[in-house]
Design a protein around this motif. Structure first.
Motif, short mmCIF file in Angstrom:
data_model
loop_
_atom_site.label_atom_id
_atom_site.label_comp_id
_atom_site.label_asym_id
_atom_site.label_seq_id
_atom_site.Cartn_x
_atom_site.Cartn_y
_atom_site.Cartn_z
N LYS A 128 30.02 -20.45 15.16
CA LYS A 128 29.48 -21.49 14.48
C LYS A 128 30.54 -22.32 13.76
O LYS A 128 30.73 -23.34 13.70
CB LYS A 128 28.32 -20.77 13.72
N LYS B 226 11.35 -9.73 -3.09
CA LYS B 226 9.93 -10.31 -3.25
C LYS B 226 9.28 -9.40 -4.54
O LYS B 226 9.38 -8.16 -4.47
CB LYS B 226 9.38 -9.85 -1.93
N ASP C 1 21.54 -17.13 2.14
CA ASP C 1 21.02 -16.76 3.58
C ASP C 1 19.40 -16.44 2.85
O ASP C 1 19.07 -16.53 1.86
CB ASP C 1 21.62 -15.57 4.28
N GLY D 295 16.56 -14.88 1.15
CA GLY D 295 16.48 -13.96 0.03
C GLY D 295 17.68 -14.50 -1.14
O GLY D 295 17.77 -13.77 -2.13
N GLY E 187 10.86 -21.54 4.33
CA GLY E 187 12.11 -20.91 3.47
C GLY E 187 12.99 -22.55 3.33
O GLY E 187 12.60 -23.48 3.82
N ALA F 275 12.70 -18.88 10.89
CA ALA F 275 12.41 -17.86 10.06
C ALA F 275 13.39 -16.58 10.39
O ALA F 275 14.14 -16.34 9.45
CB ALA F 275 11.16 -17.46 10.26
N ALA F 276 13.31 -16.01 11.16
CA ALA F 276 14.07 -14.72 11.33
C ALA F 276 14.33 -14.59 12.75
O ALA F 276 14.27 -15.32 13.77
CB ALA F 276 13.12 -13.64 10.94
N GLY G 263 16.94 -23.10 14.23
CA GLY G 263 17.02 -23.13 12.68
C GLY G 263 17.60 -22.06 12.23
O GLY G 263 18.68 -21.81 11.34
N ALA G 264 16.96 -20.80 12.59
CA ALA G 264 17.36 -19.47 12.22
C ALA G 264 18.51 -18.90 13.08
O ALA G 264 18.87 -19.76 14.15
CB ALA G 264 16.22 -18.44 12.23
N ASN G 265 19.20 -17.74 12.69
CA ASN G 265 20.07 -17.22 13.54
C ASN G 265 19.30 -16.08 14.71
O ASN G 265 18.70 -15.27 14.15
CB ASN G 265 21.09 -16.58 12.54
N ASN H 231 22.21 -24.78 13.83
CA ASN H 231 22.15 -24.61 12.33
C ASN H 231 23.42 -24.71 11.69
O ASN H 231 23.41 -24.37 10.25
CB ASN H 231 21.12 -23.51 12.10
N GLY I 103 24.53 -26.13 7.54
CA GLY I 103 24.43 -25.56 6.43
C GLY I 103 26.20 -25.14 5.98
O GLY I 103 26.40 -25.76 4.91
P1 NDP Z 1 14.69 -18.13 3.37
O1 NDP Z 1 14.47 -16.87 2.58
O2 NDP Z 1 14.44 -19.33 2.46
O3 NDP Z 1 13.24 -18.50 4.04
C1 NDP Z 1 12.85 -17.33 5.10
C2 NDP Z 1 11.56 -18.03 5.46
O4 NDP Z 1 11.10 -17.12 6.77
C3 NDP Z 1 10.45 -17.33 4.64
O5 NDP Z 1 9.40 -18.47 4.41
C4 NDP Z 1 9.91 -16.03 4.88
O6 NDP Z 1 8.49 -15.74 4.89
C5 NDP Z 1 10.00 -16.45 6.56
N1 NDP Z 1 9.91 -15.29 7.60
C6 NDP Z 1 10.61 -14.10 7.40
N2 NDP Z 1 10.04 -13.35 8.47
C7 NDP Z 1 9.16 -14.01 9.19
C8 NDP Z 1 8.48 -13.97 10.12
N3 NDP Z 1 8.79 -12.56 10.86
N4 NDP Z 1 7.60 -14.74 10.70
C9 NDP Z 1 7.46 -15.82 9.96
N5 NDP Z 1 8.13 -16.02 8.96
C10 NDP Z 1 8.92 -15.30 8.40
O7 NDP Z 1 15.82 -18.22 4.36
P2 NDP Z 1 16.49 -19.34 5.22
O8 NDP Z 1 15.49 -20.37 5.26
O9 NDP Z 1 17.60 -19.51 4.09
O10 NDP Z 1 16.89 -18.81 6.46
C11 NDP Z 1 16.06 -18.67 7.47
C12 NDP Z 1 17.03 -18.55 8.50
O11 NDP Z 1 17.86 -19.47 8.76
C13 NDP Z 1 17.57 -17.23 8.80
O12 NDP Z 1 17.93 -16.78 10.16
C14 NDP Z 1 19.17 -17.57 8.39
O13 NDP Z 1 19.90 -16.61 8.68
C15 NDP Z 1 19.25 -19.09 8.97
N6 NDP Z 1 20.06 -19.97 8.37
C16 NDP Z 1 20.11 -20.30 7.10
C17 NDP Z 1 21.25 -21.18 6.69
C18 NDP Z 1 21.03 -21.63 5.19
O14 NDP Z 1 21.85 -22.54 4.69
N7 NDP Z 1 20.06 -21.07 4.36
C19 NDP Z 1 22.35 -21.38 7.35
C20 NDP Z 1 22.01 -21.25 8.62
C21 NDP Z 1 21.23 -20.46 9.28
P3 NDP Z 1 8.18 -15.23 3.16
O15 NDP Z 1 8.12 -16.63 2.27
O16 NDP Z 1 6.86 -14.77 3.21
O17 NDP Z 1 9.09 -14.46 2.87
#
Ligand code: NDP
Length: 445
Positions: free
Chosen positions: A114, A134, A166, A168, A240, A319-320, A343-345, A370, A373
Motif C-alpha cells: 500500500k 470498549k 487504526d 481502537g 468508525g 469495518a473489519a 475501506g477496511a483492510n 484505502n 490515510g
Molecule cells: P474504528 O475503530 O474507528 O472503527 C471500526 C468500526 O467498525 C466501528 O464502528 C466498529 O463497531 C465497526 N466494526 C468492527 N467490527 C465489525 C463487524 N464485524 N461488523 C460491523 N462493524 C464492525 O476503525 P477505523 O475506521 O480506523 O478502521 C476500520 C478499518 O479500516 C480497519 O480495517 C482498518 O485497518 C482500516 N483502515 C483504517 C485506516 C485509518 O486511517 N484509520 C487506514 C487504512 C485502513 P463498534 O463501534 O461497535 O466498535
C-alpha cells in the motif's frame, strides 16, 4: 497461483503456523505475481518475494496496566517492522481483543505494498495490542497507552518507525501515546507519530483521509466505466473513522448512503444517513447505532443479518477483515451493484473477490483504495519535517491527486500484465515492483 510461486507460499504457511490472516494476505499477493515474474525473472533470482514474506523485525512485549478499581491486567503488545526499503516503517496501531501476531503480520504485509503505491518515502509496519478499549474510562485508556509506550518508544523514531491509528486507536490514544513518548525521551519529535491533534503537529485532513481517499478512488473507478457518484445509492459498513468520512464524502459528491453498521448491528436509513448525527453518536458520545435509530425517525436498526442484503450500486466495506463473504458478493451483484471498494483492510474474502470479479463488478482492493490515510500521514511527516502546516483545501487536493495517481498506476499495471480493469492484479504488481527494485538496489537487505 503460478506453479513457481506455490513452494514459496507453502514455506510461508510452514514457517508461520496458525497465522491464517497472514497466509490469506500472502496468498492474495502471490496469486497476482506470476505474469510479473515471467517478465522480470531477475526478481525471482534475488529472492525478493521470500524476503518480503519475512518481516525485518518482530517485537512482542508485555503491557501491564491497572483499571480504575485497582485490578491489574496483562496485555500483549506487538510491532511488526516489515520493510524499510522505501522509508521508515509506517503503519497504524490496532487495539482490539482479536489482535494477535497473525493479524498484525497480515496488516504489516499489506501495508508494505500500500505504502509503495502512494509513491511516498515510507516503508511498512503495523502494531497493536489485544486490549479492548470498549467501555474503558479515559483514565484507563491513558494508563494503558502509557504502559504500551513505555516499551514501544525504544523502537520508534521519526527516521525509524512512525506509527499512526487504526481500529481502537484514534486522536485520544495518539495524544496519550505522544505525550508519554515525549516525557520518556525529552524530545518533541513531531514526526514520530501521525494522526496527532492539529494544535500540536497533526495535519489537517488526516482524520478524514482514509474515508475521503476511498471515495476519490471510487470516483476514478466509476469514471473508467463512464459513470459518476451523482445520485448513486451506497452502503457503507462500519461506523468508525473510515466509514464516517467515506459517508461524508459520498454525500458531498452527490451520492446517497442508505446504511451503515457497527459491531452490534445495522442501521438502514432510506432517506440517507445523517452524518452529523452519526458523528455525534459514534465519535463524540461513543454510543451504539441503536441510539441513531432512536433519534432519527426514518432509520431502522436490526441486530442480525448482513448489511450487504441492502440493495445498492456502490458498496464500501469499512469495518473489519473478512466481513464480506461469497454469499454477500452474490447478493450485491444480483442487486445491481457496479463497484465495491475496500475501506477496511481485507474485508472481502477471496471467494467474495472472485464472485464480484466474475460478475463484472469493479473491485478496488484495500491496499489501493484505502491508501489515502497513510498517504496523508506521509504529508503530515512532510509538514512536521519542515515545521509547516498546510490548509485543509491544499491537503485535500494533494490527497485527491495521490488517489488519482494510485488508480492510474493500478490500471496501467493491470493492462501491462494482461488483465485490464483488474485492480487486484494491478495493485499487487505495481506495489511489488517498486519494493523489489529498491530491495535489489540496496543489496542483500
Ligand atoms: P474504528 O475503530 O474507528 O472503527 C471500526 C468500526 O467498525 C466501528 O464502528 C466498529 O463497531 C465497526 N466494526 C468492527 N467490527 C465489525 C463487524 N464485524 N461488523 C460491523 N462493524 C464492525 O476503525 P477505523 O475506521 O480506523 O478502521 C476500520 C478499518 O479500516 C480497519 O480495517 C482498518 O485497518 C482500516 N483502515 C483504517 C485506516 C485509518 O486511517 N484509520 C487506514 C487504512 C485502513 P463498534 O463501534 O461497535 O466498535
Amino acid at each position: 497461483m503460478d506453479e513457481k510461486l506455490e513452494p514459496i507460499f507453502a514455506e510461508v504457511v510452514r514457517r508461520n503456523p496458525g497465522e491464517s490472516e497472514f497466509h490469506q494476505a500472502v496468498e492474495e499477493v502471490l496469486g497476482s505475481l506470476g505474469p510479473v515474474l515471467a517478465k522480470h525473472p531477475e526478481l525471482a533470482r534475488h529472492k525478493t518475494i521470500e524476503r518480503m514474506c519475512e518481516p525485518e523485525r518482530q517485537i512482542l512485549f508485555r503491557v501491564p496496566w491497572q483499571d480504575d478499581r485497582g485490578e491489574v491486567h496483562i496485555q500483549r503488545g506487538f510491532r511488526v517492522e516489515f520493510s524499510s526499503v522505501l522509508g521508515p516503517y509506517k503503519g497504524g496501531l490496532r487495539f482490539h481483543p482479536s489482535v494477535g501476531l497473525g493479524v498484525v503480520k497480515f496488516l504489516g504485509f499489506e501495508q508494505v505494498f500500500k505504502n509503495a503505491l502512494t509513491r511516498m518515502p515510507i516503508g511498512g509496519g503495523k502494531g497493536g495490542a489485544d486490549f479492548d478499549p470498549k467501555g474503558r474510562s479515559d483514565d484507563e485508556i491513558m494508563r494503558f497507552c502509557q504502559s504500551f509506550m513505555t516499551e514501544l518508544y525504544r523502537h520508534l523514531g521519526e527516521h525509524t518507525d512512525v506509527p499512526a491509528g487504526d481500529i481502537g486507536v484514534g486522536g485520544r490514544e495518539i495524544g496519550y501515546l505522544f505525550g508519554h513518548y515525549k516525557r520518556i525521551t525529552n524530545r518533541f519529535e513531531s514526526g514520530v507519530l501521525t494522526g496527532k491533534g492539529t494544535d500540536w503537529g497533526g495535519a489537517l485532513v488526516r482524520t478524514e483521509a482514509t474515508g475521503y481517499g476511498l471515495v476519490f478512488f471510487v470516483v476514478e473507478m466509476l469514471r473508467a466505466r463512464g459513470r459518476t457518484l451523482d445520485g448513486a445509492t451506497c452502503v457503507v459498513s462500519g461506523a468508525g473513522n473510515v466509514a464516517i468520512h467515506a459517508i461524508e464524502k459520498v454525500q458531498q459528491l452527490g451520492g446517497r448512503v442508505v446504511a451503515c453498521s457497527d459491531s452490534q448491528g445495522v442501521v438502514h436509513d432510506p432517506e440517507g444517513i445523517d452524518v452529523a448525527l452519526l458523528k455525534q453518536i459514534k465519535a463524540v458520545e461513543r454510543r451504539r447505532l441503536t441510539d441513531y435509530a432512536e433519534r432519527r425517525p426514518s432509520a431502522r436498526h436490526r441486530s442480525g443479518g448482513s448489511i450487504w442484503e441492502i440493495p445498492c450500486e456502490i458498496a464500501l466495506p469499512c469495518a473489519a477483515q473478512n466481513e464480506l463473504h461469497g454469499r454477500d458478493a452474490t447478493a450485491l451483484a444480483r442487486s445491481g451493484c457496479i463497484a465495491v471498494a475496500e475501506g477496511a483492510n481485507m474485508p472481502a474474502t477471496p471467494e467474495a473477490v472472485r464472485v464480484l470479479q466474475e460478475a463484472g463488478v469493479a473491485f478496488g482492493p484495500g491496499k489501493a483504495a484505502n491508501a489515502g490515510g497513510v498517504a496523508t500521514s506521509a504529508l503530515e511527516m512532510q509538514q512536521n519535517a519542515s515545521r509547516d502546516s498546510w490548509s485543509f483545501e491544499h491537503t485535500e487536493q494533494r490527497l485527491e491527486e495521490i488517489m488519482r495517481g494510485i488508480h492510474e498506476t493500478c490500471a496501467a499495471a493491470a493492462e501491462e500484465y494482461g488483465a485490464p480493469g483488474d485492480y487486484v492484479l494491478g495493485a499487487n504488481a505495481a506495489g511489488f515492483l517498486r519494493v523489489a527494485r529498491a530491495m535489489i538496489a540496496q543489496g542483500l537487505v
